[in-house]
Design an enzyme around this catalytic site. Sequence first.
Site, PDB file in Angstrom:
ATOM      1  N   ASP A  38     -20.414   7.236  27.714  1.00  0.00           N
ATOM      2  CA  ASP A  38     -19.308   6.595  28.810  1.00  0.00           C
ATOM      3  C   ASP A  38     -18.734   5.548  28.466  1.00  0.00           C
ATOM      4  OD1 ASP A  38     -21.608   5.055  28.683  1.00  0.00           O
ATOM      5  OD2 ASP A  38     -21.946   4.789  30.937  1.00  0.00           O
ATOM      6  N   HIS A 243      -4.041   6.974   3.637  1.00  0.00           N
ATOM      7  CA  HIS A 243      -4.739   6.345   4.756  1.00  0.00           C
ATOM      8  C   HIS A 243      -6.148   5.988   4.775  1.00  0.00           C
ATOM      9  CE1 HIS A 243      -1.317   8.356   7.352  1.00  0.00           C
ATOM     10  NE2 HIS A 243      -0.907   7.532   6.403  1.00  0.00           N
ATOM     11  N   ASP A 260      -2.957  -2.928   3.978  1.00  0.00           N
ATOM     12  CA  ASP A 260      -1.761  -2.569   4.945  1.00  0.00           C
ATOM     13  C   ASP A 260      -2.281  -2.945   6.108  1.00  0.00           C
ATOM     14  OD1 ASP A 260      -0.244  -1.138   6.368  1.00  0.00           O
ATOM     15  OD2 ASP A 260      -0.035   0.512   5.066  1.00  0.00           O
ATOM     16  N   ASP A 272       3.779  -4.427  10.671  1.00  0.00           N
ATOM     17  CA  ASP A 272       3.408  -3.194   9.642  1.00  0.00           C
ATOM     18  C   ASP A 272       3.709  -3.682   8.385  1.00  0.00           C
ATOM     19  OD1 ASP A 272       2.563  -1.094   8.266  1.00  0.00           O
ATOM     20  OD2 ASP A 272       4.138   0.520   9.119  1.00  0.00           O
ATOM     21  N   HIS A 351       5.228   9.499  -0.508  1.00  0.00           N
ATOM     22  CA  HIS A 351       5.516   9.545   0.760  1.00  0.00           C
ATOM     23  C   HIS A 351       7.154   8.824   0.816  1.00  0.00           C
ATOM     24  CE1 HIS A 351       4.782   5.059   0.456  1.00  0.00           C
ATOM     25  NE2 HIS A 351       3.779   5.207  -0.232  1.00  0.00           N
ATOM     26  N   HIS A 355      10.102   3.594   7.575  1.00  0.00           N
ATOM     27  CA  HIS A 355      10.208   4.355   9.052  1.00  0.00           C
ATOM     28  C   HIS A 355      10.676   3.417   9.918  1.00  0.00           C
ATOM     29  CE1 HIS A 355       6.185   2.299   9.881  1.00  0.00           C
ATOM     30  NE2 HIS A 355       5.762   2.478   8.482  1.00  0.00           N
ATOM     31  N   HIS A 362       5.142   3.838  13.740  1.00  0.00           N
ATOM     32  CA  HIS A 362       6.130   5.008  13.508  1.00  0.00           C
ATOM     33  C   HIS A 362       7.006   5.075  14.754  1.00  0.00           C
ATOM     34  CE1 HIS A 362       3.535   6.526   9.713  1.00  0.00           C
ATOM     35  NE2 HIS A 362       3.771   5.126   9.906  1.00  0.00           N
ATOM     36  N   GLU A 385       8.754   0.630   2.079  1.00  0.00           N
ATOM     37  CA  GLU A 385       7.790   0.515   1.486  1.00  0.00           C
ATOM     38  C   GLU A 385       7.281   1.459   0.309  1.00  0.00           C
ATOM     39  OE1 GLU A 385       4.563   2.271   4.315  1.00  0.00           O
ATOM     40  OE2 GLU A 385       6.106   2.246   5.843  1.00  0.00           O
ATOM     41  N   TYR A 389       0.675   5.450  -7.008  1.00  0.00           N
ATOM     42  CA  TYR A 389      -0.519   5.826  -6.661  1.00  0.00           C
ATOM     43  C   TYR A 389      -0.908   6.529  -7.945  1.00  0.00           C
ATOM     44  CZ  TYR A 389       1.407   4.423  -2.149  1.00  0.00           C
ATOM     45  OH  TYR A 389       1.910   3.809  -1.221  1.00  0.00           O
ATOM     46  N   ARG A 413       1.250  -0.541  -3.095  1.00  0.00           N
ATOM     47  CA  ARG A 413       2.401  -0.523  -2.096  1.00  0.00           C
ATOM     48  C   ARG A 413       2.846  -2.063  -1.745  1.00  0.00           C
ATOM     49  NH1 ARG A 413       0.483   2.906   0.740  1.00  0.00           N
ATOM     50  NH2 ARG A 413      -0.482   1.733   2.616  1.00  0.00           N
ATOM     51  N   GLU A 415       5.336  -3.427   1.205  1.00  0.00           N
ATOM     52  CA  GLU A 415       5.804  -3.051   2.773  1.00  0.00           C
ATOM     53  C   GLU A 415       6.086  -4.479   3.108  1.00  0.00           C
ATOM     54  OE1 GLU A 415       3.319  -0.970   5.213  1.00  0.00           O
ATOM     55  OE2 GLU A 415       4.851  -0.368   6.166  1.00  0.00           O
TER      56      GLU A 415
HETATM   57  N1  GLY Z   1       0.586   1.385   8.089  1.00  0.00           N
HETATM   58  C1  GLY Z   1       1.191   2.495   8.249  1.00  0.00           C
HETATM   59  C2  GLY Z   1       2.382   2.706   7.426  1.00  0.00           C
HETATM   60  O1  GLY Z   1       2.820   1.927   6.565  1.00  0.00           O
HETATM   61  O2  GLY Z   1       3.145   3.450   7.566  1.00  0.00           O
HETATM   62 MN    MN Z   2       4.626   1.621   7.269  1.00  0.00          MN
HETATM   63 MN    MN Z   3       1.910  -0.072   6.569  1.00  0.00          MN
END
Ligand code: GLY
Ligand code: MN
Ligand code: MN
Length: 441
Positions: A38, A243, A260, A272, A351, A355, A362, A385, A389, A413, A415
């Site tokens: 619950d 991820h 990240d 982000d 990727h 975004h 996103h 970003e 990798y 990365r 970003e």
């Molecule tokens: N942290 C999610 C992205 O960078 O898109």
């Molecule tokens: Mn991002």
């Molecule tokens: Mn990110």
Amino acid sequence: MYHFNYQVYQERREIFLSKLNGKAAIIPGANLVQHHSDCEYPFRQNSDFWYLTGFDEPNAIALFLSHKSKGEKFILFVNPKEVNSEVWNGFRWGVEGAENIFKAEKAHSVDKFDELLPSYLEGTEEIVFAVGKNPIIEKIILETWANQLQNSSRIGFAPNSIKSPSIYLNDMRILKSNYEIERMREAVQISAEAHELARNNISQKNNERQVQGLIEGFFLEKGARGPAYNSIVASGDNACVLHYTSNNSELKQGDLLLVDAGCSLNDYYNGDITRTFPINGKFSGEQRAIYEIILEAQKHAINNVVPGVSTNYIHMQALKILINGLKEIHLLSGDTDGIIETGSYRHLYMHKTGHWLGLDVHDVGAYRLGDYEVPLESGMILTVEPGIYISDRLAVPKGQPEIDQRWKGIGIRIEDDVLVRNEVPEVLSKAALKEISDLEI
Ligand code: GLY
Ligand code: MN
Ligand code: MN
């Protein structure tokens, strides 16, 4: 600091209602989601609902009735006040608060929704509702609509179609007002400071989880709601899992740490940011070579964040530099355009370069419409970003060089969150440092 100001939401509603132009929109808020037994996950309001109401309770539903007269256009259905529920689960604004504070022109208890919906839809030709997301409300709407269609010859009307609210709301949400830009500045600034805190304290940490704790504790200390998404604290090869969120490996000297993480404010605006730095304060030759390529690609891409270009153009700017850099260190070979065409860089960069960012991490808004690439406009906010990798997870494409062991386990990365301006782009996340000289000790 967020203070509820009904006028912010009222102005948005006025624009939304004028776009609806005779249609009736039904926008449900979010419900609580069971975590286990619950216990529930922390409540997270639906972003469209929030954008139009500023109302932060579960189970609510908003109607926007552009076909009705003034005074009957904005209706809220909310959890009614109820002593027992409030003793267990906290304060509710109730029907009166929905009207007095949140300026619903009329509010009702949410259990009256199915009874009252038919008359609210009376006279509209089209319903605006996001299908496929809320089965309980959807069933009520479809049954109401089916009834009205069946009886239209007798009652004299029936809506003739359902449209998605995103047609109207995405165009509004993608362009940030000055008010929203200030909220985004705060979200991104707190996020950036958390990255600095993590790097400056890394020598006292020996597990990814402790870094996550430091960052997320800072978000809370600064009054944010918490992390905007599951923080990624990935050391060494873990950083090659895009991820990665288990965040429970030991930190090893000689590895890089990719973080990240961004916070979500009380009014749901999000940061982000990704930074990658050497745990022991010194890049190895290979780590430095990859970092330099990505930093160059990222800075060049950011310089191209100007009105009129598309996100795909920005992606291509970054991609070309990444590929050329990887060719120089013999991790790719061949003609750059050919590599792009065949996608034979994707074992190293899988990727896109960014975004939209806003109430959703996103955020909503099209990147392209068919062949038409949506051009950037002043007031949009996006991430930039790029990353590389290097691991064994994906096979090296035919014709590309095998990768020497010394490169493996490097995942980087960088970003930033960037505001499109008519003159030059503004990097909202610049307080999180990223030059090699800033990251080495
Ligand atoms: N942290 C999610 C992205 O960078 O898109
Ligand atoms: Mn991002
Ligand atoms: Mn990110």
